[in-house]
Design an enzyme around this catalytic site. Sequence first.
Site, PDB file in Angstrom:
ATOM      1  CB  SER A 136      25.411  50.787  44.397  1.00  0.00           C
ATOM      2  OG  SER A 136      24.851  49.628  44.789  1.00  0.00           O
ATOM      3  CG  ASN A 145      26.739  52.047  40.554  1.00  0.00           C
ATOM      4  OD1 ASN A 145      26.738  51.309  39.575  1.00  0.00           O
ATOM      5  ND2 ASN A 145      26.951  51.611  41.770  1.00  0.00           N
ATOM      6  CD  GLU A 159      32.883  54.486  43.716  1.00  0.00           C
ATOM      7  OE1 GLU A 159      32.986  55.431  42.931  1.00  0.00           O
ATOM      8  OE2 GLU A 159      31.786  53.927  43.950  1.00  0.00           O
ATOM      9  CG  HIS A 191      30.311  51.064  46.129  1.00  0.00           C
ATOM     10  ND1 HIS A 191      30.340  51.726  44.930  1.00  0.00           N
ATOM     11  CD2 HIS A 191      29.496  49.996  45.932  1.00  0.00           C
ATOM     12  CE1 HIS A 191      29.566  51.100  44.058  1.00  0.00           C
ATOM     13  NE2 HIS A 191      29.051  50.046  44.648  1.00  0.00           N
TER      14      HIS A 191
END
Length: 282
Positions: A119, A190, A152, A140
């Site tokens: 992440s 994130n 992602e 991701h």
Amino acid sequence: MDIQKIMVIGSGQMGAGIAQVCAQANFTVILHDLKEEFLNRGYQSIEKQLQKQLEKGRISRQEKDETLQRITTSLDLSNASSSDMVIEAVVEKMDVKTALFQELDRLANEQAILATNTSSLPITEIAAATKQPERVIGMHFMNPVPVMALVEIIRGLATADEVYEQTRDLAKRLKKVPVEVNDFPGFVSNRILMPMINEAIYTVYEGVASPEAIDEVMKLGMNHPMGPLALADFIGLDTCLLIMETLQAGFGDDKYRPCPLLRKYVKAGWLGRKTGRGFYSY
Ligand code: NAI
């Protein structure tokens, strides 16, 4: 290379979800973890998810059975030798991931793509642990994997173009929407989400409002489907802390300092849903 067989490493909440969507998209899947009990837990969560889809009329019993038949479990990492693609979803710690990628580099088929579901950790650094960094890439997925559309895709400095293209195409075959972003701590998702969650935890810590009130404000006021504290419990407070630490170390900026209350909860073993207690009780 035509990807047919995918090995998923780590059968926790993300690994199980990734294995499920791969099997539902007709790939043969090997789900790998360190202990039989972890594999059983992962496999059972896939069965449960498929049963829910069956009850909602989204899949037939035959589809459910065939999906499960496409998944085998493994305690032996050398099974990577028969896979065209490996997707790693183990704990968010650089030393664990680099040790694993070194092993995979040795054991996996030379042509296989080695993807990480990290992440927040730098793809370039994970790739540098291998002798073939050109075949390492970030893929991701979002949680819960069967529900969330986004993936992602993050290239490391050395990632080959064809590795990127095949990974992007795989995401589409899994009925996901790939978005390419650059290799910076926390990527896009994130980097933006986690400081918001951390701020929500500071808001509890400073006694501004209760977790329920904070989540209500964000749901009703900002139209978020889930409040940040319920989301933190869902992600896992240990994972949230590791991501904040990666952001703080990666950018060297105090604005990413993890809230002391987050540290305290993790030390107490209050990791959110997975342990039955976090900002809420389950
Ligand atoms: P989890 O704690 O639910 O599962 C991790 C699994 O990996 C466990 O079953 C553990 O036994 C296994 N494992 C640990 N070391 C291993 C090794 N060396 N070899 C094989 N298996 C090993 O964690 P979760 O939430 O599934 O996260 C996994 C990864 O996915 C982390 O990198 C995390 O940052 C990332 N991620 C997590 C999201 C979330 O919402 N929790 C969302 C997107 C990515």
